[in-house]
Design a protein around this motif. Structure first.
Motif, PDB file in Angstrom:
ATOM      1  N   LEU A 213      44.995  42.320  40.693  1.00 37.09           N
ATOM      2  CA  LEU A 213      45.163  43.026  39.430  1.00 37.09           C
ATOM      3  C   LEU A 213      46.618  43.451  39.301  1.00 37.09           C
ATOM      4  O   LEU A 213      47.231  43.931  40.262  1.00 37.09           O
ATOM      5  CB  LEU A 213      44.262  44.271  39.367  1.00 37.09           C
ATOM      6  CG  LEU A 213      42.758  44.060  39.513  1.00 37.09           C
ATOM      7  CD1 LEU A 213      42.032  45.396  39.425  1.00 37.09           C
ATOM      8  CD2 LEU A 213      42.222  43.103  38.469  1.00 37.09           C
TER       9      LEU A 213
ATOM     10  N   VAL B  57      36.595  38.891  41.897  1.00 38.36           N
ATOM     11  CA  VAL B  57      37.712  39.406  41.132  1.00 38.36           C
ATOM     12  C   VAL B  57      38.737  39.908  42.139  1.00 38.36           C
ATOM     13  O   VAL B  57      38.419  40.649  43.054  1.00 38.36           O
ATOM     14  CB  VAL B  57      37.263  40.509  40.153  1.00 38.36           C
ATOM     15  CG1 VAL B  57      36.535  41.638  40.854  1.00 38.36           C
ATOM     16  CG2 VAL B  57      38.461  41.075  39.414  1.00 38.36           C
TER      17      VAL B  57
ATOM     18  N   GLY C 247      39.335  46.324  41.671  1.00 41.15           N
ATOM     19  CA  GLY C 247      38.489  45.146  41.597  1.00 41.15           C
ATOM     20  C   GLY C 247      37.497  45.102  42.751  1.00 41.15           C
ATOM     21  O   GLY C 247      37.890  44.822  43.888  1.00 41.15           O
TER      22      GLY C 247
ATOM     23  N   TYR D 170      42.910  50.844  38.302  1.00 44.97           N
ATOM     24  CA  TYR D 170      42.001  49.724  38.114  1.00 44.97           C
ATOM     25  C   TYR D 170      41.703  49.164  39.505  1.00 44.97           C
ATOM     26  O   TYR D 170      42.629  48.858  40.267  1.00 44.97           O
ATOM     27  CB  TYR D 170      42.634  48.639  37.256  1.00 44.97           C
ATOM     28  CG  TYR D 170      42.895  49.031  35.821  1.00 44.97           C
ATOM     29  CD1 TYR D 170      41.928  48.835  34.833  1.00 44.97           C
ATOM     30  CD2 TYR D 170      44.112  49.585  35.438  1.00 44.97           C
ATOM     31  CE1 TYR D 170      42.171  49.179  33.508  1.00 44.97           C
ATOM     32  CE2 TYR D 170      44.369  49.928  34.116  1.00 44.97           C
ATOM     33  CZ  TYR D 170      43.392  49.721  33.161  1.00 44.97           C
ATOM     34  OH  TYR D 170      43.643  50.071  31.853  1.00 44.97           O
TER      35      TYR D 170
ATOM     36  N   ALA E  50      44.032  39.874  35.651  1.00 43.36           N
ATOM     37  CA  ALA E  50      43.117  39.836  36.788  1.00 43.36           C
ATOM     38  C   ALA E  50      42.937  38.403  37.246  1.00 43.36           C
ATOM     39  O   ALA E  50      42.780  37.492  36.431  1.00 43.36           O
ATOM     40  CB  ALA E  50      41.764  40.438  36.419  1.00 43.36           C
TER      41      ALA E  50
ATOM     42  N   GLU F  71      34.983  43.077  44.459  1.00 44.19           N
ATOM     43  CA  GLU F  71      35.047  41.627  44.410  1.00 44.19           C
ATOM     44  C   GLU F  71      33.842  40.956  43.765  1.00 44.19           C
ATOM     45  O   GLU F  71      33.982  40.065  42.932  1.00 44.19           O
ATOM     46  CB  GLU F  71      35.271  41.079  45.824  1.00 44.19           C
ATOM     47  CG  GLU F  71      36.616  41.474  46.390  1.00 44.19           C
ATOM     48  CD  GLU F  71      36.833  41.015  47.810  1.00 44.19           C
ATOM     49  OE1 GLU F  71      37.988  41.047  48.269  1.00 44.19           O
ATOM     50  OE2 GLU F  71      35.854  40.607  48.462  1.00 44.19           O
TER      51      GLU F  71
ATOM     52  N   ILE G 103      35.529  45.075  37.543  1.00 44.56           N
ATOM     53  CA  ILE G 103      36.707  45.937  37.526  1.00 44.56           C
ATOM     54  C   ILE G 103      36.288  47.357  37.138  1.00 44.56           C
ATOM     55  O   ILE G 103      35.669  47.576  36.094  1.00 44.56           O
ATOM     56  CB  ILE G 103      37.764  45.427  36.533  1.00 44.56           C
ATOM     57  CG1 ILE G 103      38.217  44.008  36.914  1.00 44.56           C
ATOM     58  CG2 ILE G 103      38.965  46.368  36.498  1.00 44.56           C
ATOM     59  CD1 ILE G 103      39.145  43.385  35.898  1.00 44.56           C
TER      60      ILE G 103
END
Length: 446
Positions: free
Chosen positions: A332, A329, A273, A271, A349, A275, A279
């Protein structure tokens, strides 16, 4: 015009565009673009000492944590965290600093010093002489990885630098002059492949969309080097349902970068992220196409870079974004529920733009199920909450008397109350908050 809260840019390739579901009806047309409801809050139990990002504080800036569980004595488990130019910090479960390790100096006059961005752990890295737990760190300042063996017998200094300086090549840069541009190793997630037993680290590149897979190579001397296995890139421009192509607004020359990453130990999925985008999910070996499984709310919002304000001026929201994440984001981390060991558990998250955290159910195709905030406790002298959170780490394994139900550690990007320097100016103050996982589970009803 309204300023876009975050300042970077984003993009998408043709193959990944098909996986985005961008031809669906815009979210605002479905009537589900309303502001998120009030979320439950859970207070932190512990906070670490302040880190100050100024000369007096050694340019230390809290960023990313990892939790190491001591299998022989869980009460003596540790939190290992990056402090950028301040290097690494090691904390006990009461939040007290156990060890401080400096980032390496500049390799040449005029070069940048080490700047530790993200950290992750490998349990039982296979050395020729046996297995050891190690912490792997992305050095953004020098575009390298560094590796630290965890030795619980060294109670006052449990981390030992075992980086093989002769086998630690630049991750992304062609040479030291390119390192000076600081488009360097940034986010990081580490894992051991179940089939081969080989261990790897996935790193992202600052101000770019590239990801690199590096194999860790322990040797008979107890040192660890690495080699790059392959690279890939996420998109940086995205086709929208109205026929436009969107790239998130950022400073000229910057692309939408990835920082927060985690690898699912059960499936081998990564996963990542991005930004200002959302995701992504792909195989940790970087061989599979990437799927964008969750978008930030501002996805598709046009913006123009304003050199006077050094911010992006935002246009009208076309309604193509998600509902649960406010850019950036960030951290994680995977929460496995010990009450249901056969279930995959949850992905957490950090929604940095609104100081919240989102919980996604991995068993139900990463469907959003809950949100929460880390808040201040009303008790005098208790820790404040977490704002502008960067990194996060969780474990559901019991950690002795202090955290028998497991632990969530989150970065606090705006520690309060504020501190001032000798000149009366407010100092940039960050730290880490420790949250009892049992308390969190009750708060979010999972």
């Amino acid at each position: 015009m309204t300023a876009i809260p975050r300042r970077r840019t984003t993009a998408l390739g043709v193959a990944a565009a098909v996986a985005l579901g961008l031809l669906a009806v815009p979210a605002h047309a479905r009537g589900d673009r309303a502001a998120p409801p009030s979320l439950p809050g859970v207070p932190a139990s512990v906070e670490t000492p302040s880190l100050f990002d100024d000369e007096a504080g050694g340019n230390a800036d809290a960023d990313d944590p990892a939790i190491w569980r001591n299998p022989e004595d869980p009460d003596r488990s540790l939190v290992i965290a990056t402090a950028k130019e301040g290097g690494l910090r090691v904390y006990d479960l009461d939040g007290r600093q156990v060890q401080s390790l400096p980032a390496p100096p500049p390799p040449r006059d005029g070069d940048a010093p080490g700047r530790f961005n993200n950290v992750d752990l490998i349990t039982g890295l296979r050395f020729p002489g046996g297995r050891h737990d190690v912490a792997v760190v992305s050095d953004r300042g020098r575009d390298q990885l560094r590796v630290y063996r965890i030795d619980p017998r060294r109670t006052g200094a449990p981390l030992v630098d075992v980086t093989d300086e002769d086998a630690a090549p630049l991750v992304f840069s062609a040479g030291p002059d390119e390192v000076a541009d600081q488009r360097t190793a940034y986010g990081l997630a580490a894992y051991t492949d179940r089939r081969s037993g080989r261990s790897f680290a996935v790193t992202s590149r600052r101000h770019a969309t590239a990801l690199a897979l590096a194999e860790l190579l322990p040797d008979v001397r107890g040192k660890v080097g690495y080699r790059t296995v392959r690279t890939t890139s996420l998109p940086s421009a995205f086709p929208l349902p109205d026929g436009r192509t969107w790239t998130p607004c950022s400073e000229p020359g910057e692309l939408p970068q990835v920082e927060g990453m985690v690898i699912d130990p059960d499936t081998g999925d990564l996963y990542a992220g991005q930004e200002d985008v959302g995701i992504w999910k792909l195989d940790a070996d970087l061989r599979s196409p990437a799927r964008l499984i969750e978008k930030v709310r501002s996805f598709g919002v046009p913006g123009t870079w304003n050199p006077q304000t050094e911010e992006c001026d935002a246009g009208a929201d076309p309604g193509y974004g998600g509902r649960h994440l406010a850019a950036d984001v960030e951290g994680l981390t995977i929460w496995r529920d010990p009450r249901h060991p056969r279930r995959p558990g949850y992905l957490l998250a950090s929604s940095q733009g609104d100081d919240t955290f989102a919980v996604f159910d991995r068993e139900r195709s990463d469907t959003y199920v809950r949100g929460f905030r880390v808040t201040a406790d009303d008790t005098p002298g208790a820790p404040d909450g977490s704002q502008e959170c960067d990194g996060a780490a969780v474990t559901s394994a019991p950690l002795g008397r202090r955290f028998p139900n497991g632990l969530l550690v989150v970065q606090d990007g705006a520690n309060t109350p504020a501190s001032t320097g000798s000149d009366g100016e407010v100092r940039a103050d960050t730290d880490f908050k420790f949250v009892d996982l049992g308390r969190l589970r009750r708060a979010v009803r999972l």
